[in-house]
Design a protein around this motif. Structure first.
Motif, PDB file in Angstrom:
ATOM      1  N   ALA A   1     104.757  27.682   8.301  1.00  0.00           N
ATOM      2  CA  ALA A   1     105.296  26.489   8.960  1.00  0.00           C
ATOM      3  C   ALA A   1     106.748  26.229   8.558  1.00  0.00           C
ATOM      4  O   ALA A   1     107.087  26.220   7.373  1.00  0.00           O
ATOM      5  CB  ALA A   1     104.442  25.279   8.618  1.00  0.00           C
ATOM      6  N   CYS A   2     107.581  26.013   9.558  1.00  0.00           N
ATOM      7  CA  CYS A   2     108.992  25.685   9.350  1.00  0.00           C
ATOM      8  C   CYS A   2     109.226  24.376  10.082  1.00  0.00           C
ATOM      9  O   CYS A   2     109.391  24.354  11.299  1.00  0.00           O
ATOM     10  CB  CYS A   2     109.866  26.805   9.907  1.00  0.00           C
ATOM     11  N   MET A   3     109.216  23.275   9.336  1.00  0.00           N
ATOM     12  CA  MET A   3     109.220  21.959   9.951  1.00  0.00           C
ATOM     13  C   MET A   3     110.342  21.072   9.402  1.00  0.00           C
ATOM     14  O   MET A   3     110.730  21.187   8.236  1.00  0.00           O
ATOM     15  CB  MET A   3     107.873  21.261   9.698  1.00  0.00           C
ATOM     16  N   ALA A   4     110.835  20.162  10.260  1.00  0.00           N
ATOM     17  CA  ALA A   4     111.771  19.110   9.855  1.00  0.00           C
ATOM     18  C   ALA A   4     112.938  19.701   9.053  1.00  0.00           C
ATOM     19  O   ALA A   4     113.667  20.537   9.556  1.00  0.00           O
ATOM     20  CB  ALA A   4     111.030  18.037   9.080  1.00  0.00           C
TER      21      ALA A   4
ATOM     22  N   PRO B   1     104.085  36.289  12.730  1.00  0.00           N
ATOM     23  CA  PRO B   1     103.511  35.875  14.017  1.00  0.00           C
ATOM     24  C   PRO B   1     102.869  34.492  13.979  1.00  0.00           C
ATOM     25  O   PRO B   1     102.866  33.786  14.994  1.00  0.00           O
ATOM     26  CB  PRO B   1     102.474  36.962  14.313  1.00  0.00           C
ATOM     27  N   HIS B   2     102.333  34.082  12.818  1.00  0.00           N
ATOM     28  CA  HIS B   2     101.653  32.792  12.729  1.00  0.00           C
ATOM     29  C   HIS B   2     102.600  31.638  12.416  1.00  0.00           C
ATOM     30  O   HIS B   2     102.175  30.486  12.341  1.00  0.00           O
ATOM     31  CB  HIS B   2     100.553  32.844  11.658  1.00  0.00           C
ATOM     32  N   ALA B   3     103.882  31.927  12.235  1.00  0.00           N
ATOM     33  CA  ALA B   3     104.856  30.878  11.906  1.00  0.00           C
ATOM     34  C   ALA B   3     104.975  29.887  13.066  1.00  0.00           C
ATOM     35  O   ALA B   3     104.857  30.249  14.235  1.00  0.00           O
ATOM     36  CB  ALA B   3     106.210  31.491  11.601  1.00  0.00           C
ATOM     37  N   GLN B   4     105.194  28.633  12.712  1.00  0.00           N
ATOM     38  CA  GLN B   4     105.453  27.596  13.710  1.00  0.00           C
ATOM     39  C   GLN B   4     106.731  26.853  13.338  1.00  0.00           C
ATOM     40  O   GLN B   4     107.082  26.745  12.158  1.00  0.00           O
ATOM     41  CB  GLN B   4     104.285  26.617  13.790  1.00  0.00           C
TER      42      GLN B   4
ATOM     43  N   THR C   1     105.622  28.052  18.849  1.00  0.00           N
ATOM     44  CA  THR C   1     105.183  29.260  18.154  1.00  0.00           C
ATOM     45  C   THR C   1     106.371  30.156  17.828  1.00  0.00           C
ATOM     46  O   THR C   1     107.484  29.955  18.327  1.00  0.00           O
ATOM     47  CB  THR C   1     104.193  30.044  19.015  1.00  0.00           C
ATOM     48  N   ALA C   2     106.089  31.186  17.031  1.00  0.00           N
ATOM     49  CA  ALA C   2     107.138  32.150  16.693  1.00  0.00           C
ATOM     50  C   ALA C   2     107.631  32.873  17.945  1.00  0.00           C
ATOM     51  O   ALA C   2     108.833  33.116  18.098  1.00  0.00           O
ATOM     52  CB  ALA C   2     106.617  33.149  15.668  1.00  0.00           C
TER      53      ALA C   2
ATOM     54  N   GLN D   1     111.932  33.570  22.123  1.00  0.00           N
ATOM     55  CA  GLN D   1     112.415  33.463  23.495  1.00  0.00           C
ATOM     56  C   GLN D   1     113.598  32.501  23.610  1.00  0.00           C
ATOM     57  O   GLN D   1     114.484  32.684  24.446  1.00  0.00           O
ATOM     58  CB  GLN D   1     111.283  33.024  24.411  1.00  0.00           C
ATOM     59  N   LEU D   2     113.611  31.470  22.757  1.00  0.00           N
ATOM     60  CA  LEU D   2     114.707  30.505  22.778  1.00  0.00           C
ATOM     61  C   LEU D   2     115.957  31.002  22.049  1.00  0.00           C
ATOM     62  O   LEU D   2     116.997  30.354  22.093  1.00  0.00           O
ATOM     63  CB  LEU D   2     114.259  29.185  22.130  1.00  0.00           C
ATOM     64  N   GLY D   3     115.837  32.147  21.380  1.00  0.00           N
ATOM     65  CA  GLY D   3     116.957  32.660  20.612  1.00  0.00           C
ATOM     66  C   GLY D   3     117.118  31.992  19.263  1.00  0.00           C
ATOM     67  O   GLY D   3     118.154  32.148  18.608  1.00  0.00           O
ATOM     68  N   MET D   4     116.098  31.246  18.842  1.00  0.00           N
ATOM     69  CA  MET D   4     116.156  30.554  17.558  1.00  0.00           C
ATOM     70  C   MET D   4     116.023  31.528  16.400  1.00  0.00           C
ATOM     71  O   MET D   4     116.570  31.297  15.313  1.00  0.00           O
ATOM     72  CB  MET D   4     115.040  29.500  17.485  1.00  0.00           C
ATOM     73  N   ILE D   5     115.287  32.608  16.610  1.00  0.00           N
ATOM     74  CA  ILE D   5     115.061  33.598  15.570  1.00  0.00           C
ATOM     75  C   ILE D   5     115.407  34.982  16.115  1.00  0.00           C
ATOM     76  O   ILE D   5     115.528  35.170  17.331  1.00  0.00           O
ATOM     77  CB  ILE D   5     113.608  33.559  15.044  1.00  0.00           C
ATOM     78  N   ASN D   6     115.548  35.954  15.213  1.00  0.00           N
ATOM     79  CA  ASN D   6     115.928  37.297  15.631  1.00  0.00           C
ATOM     80  C   ASN D   6     114.749  38.190  15.977  1.00  0.00           C
ATOM     81  O   ASN D   6     114.831  38.989  16.901  1.00  0.00           O
ATOM     82  CB  ASN D   6     116.740  37.979  14.522  1.00  0.00           C
ATOM     83  N   ARG D   7     113.668  38.041  15.206  1.00  0.00           N
ATOM     84  CA  ARG D   7     112.515  38.901  15.475  1.00  0.00           C
ATOM     85  C   ARG D   7     111.255  38.332  14.850  1.00  0.00           C
ATOM     86  O   ARG D   7     111.306  37.542  13.897  1.00  0.00           O
ATOM     87  CB  ARG D   7     112.769  40.321  14.969  1.00  0.00           C
ATOM     88  N   VAL D   8     110.111  38.740  15.433  1.00  0.00           N
ATOM     89  CA  VAL D   8     108.787  38.423  14.896  1.00  0.00           C
ATOM     90  C   VAL D   8     108.198  39.727  14.392  1.00  0.00           C
ATOM     91  O   VAL D   8     108.210  40.735  15.114  1.00  0.00           O
ATOM     92  CB  VAL D   8     107.873  37.803  15.967  1.00  0.00           C
TER      93      VAL D   8
END
Length: 262
Positions: free
Chosen positions: A112-115, A131-134, A173-174, A179-186
């Motif tokens: 979990a990556c929150m707030a 893959p399970h990261a949110q 989800t990850a 898809q939003l470009g927030m992260i580089n890879r899962v």
């Protein structure tokens, strides 16, 4: 393998291995939430890292596999109590420090990556997630709104997606973050994914990366004319470095470059 043990704290694991500084938030029982100790440890580590020419990368993660960082520790009841005599805050100062950092920083999002955790993720240059990261900005659920993290997230994802995350407070989800470009890879194998990403730049010029990060972090607030003038001067300066000469010589001689980092 060369390992350098920095001075860890109870809440932040710090170790250097083969030119990579690994920072691990060690508050698993509290979902690796942010505390004064975590902020102090991160600030000290980044300050030292910026003056350590042997460092090629920093990896930030959380202990365990459930949470990268869940944000502020609401259980303390002190998370949103501030000393209003201070014009700046510790969390914002960490973000300021990250903008001065010239060492590539990778977020290893293991859960979990929150707030506030979204702020820690966003201050990194690259992100690899399990893959399970949110990912979420749930502040509206406790009567507040994302503050300092918005400054960093504004340049990471588009305004519509950011507005939805802020206003609804619902996580994504990850794969959605990808898809939003927030992260580089899962990556199914998170450690292998991080190592693969590190392997793609640890063999490149330290000088080019260091000066390149300096350039990238400066032009965001510039107008076009300011940016183009700044970048044309920076490429001129970069071309005079030892690494630039070595890289071009290695290309002509069809060999691997030997970087000096100068």
């Amino acid at each position: 393998m060369i390992t350098v043990q920095y001075e860890p704290t109870d809440e932040l694991g710090v170790r250097q291995e083969d030119g990579v500084l690994w920072l691990t938030i060690q508050r698993e029982a509290r979902r690796n939430s942010i505390s004064p100790g975590v902020l102090a440890g991160l600030s000290e580590a980044l300050t030292r890292a910026n003056s350590d020419r042997s460092l090629r990368a920093i990896v930030l993660t959380g202990a365990g596999d459930k949470a990268f960082c869940a944000g502020a520790d609401l259980q303390t009841g002190q998370s949103f109590k501030f000393d209003y005599s201070e014009p700046t805050l510790g969390f914002a100062n960490l973000f300021r420090l990250s903008r001065q950092l010239m060492v590539p920083m990778v977020a290893r999002v293991n859960g979990a990556c929150m707030a506030g955790g979204m702020g820690l993720m966003a201050m990194c240059d690259l992100v690899v997630a399990a893959p399970h990261a949110q990912f979420g900005l749930p502040e509206v659920k406790v009567g507040v709104f994302p503050g300092q993290v918005l400054t960093l997230l504004n340049g990471v994802i588009g305004p519509r997606a950011l507005a939805e995350m802020c206003i609804t407070g619902e996580p994504i989800t990850a794969q959605e973050a990808l898809q939003l470009g927030m992260i580089n890879r899962v990556s199914e194998d998170l450690d292998a994914g991080v190592q693969a990403l590190l392997g793609r730049f640890l063999d490149k010029s330290p000088t080019a990366i260091r000066r390149g990060l300096y350039l990238m972090k400066r032009i965001g607030a510039m107008s076009f004319e300011e940016s183009i003038a700044f970048t044309e001067s920076q490429i001129g300066l970069l071309s005079m470095t030892d690494d630039a000469a070595e890289g071009q010589a290695a290309f002509r001689e069809k060999r691997k470059p030997k970087w000096s980092g100068k």
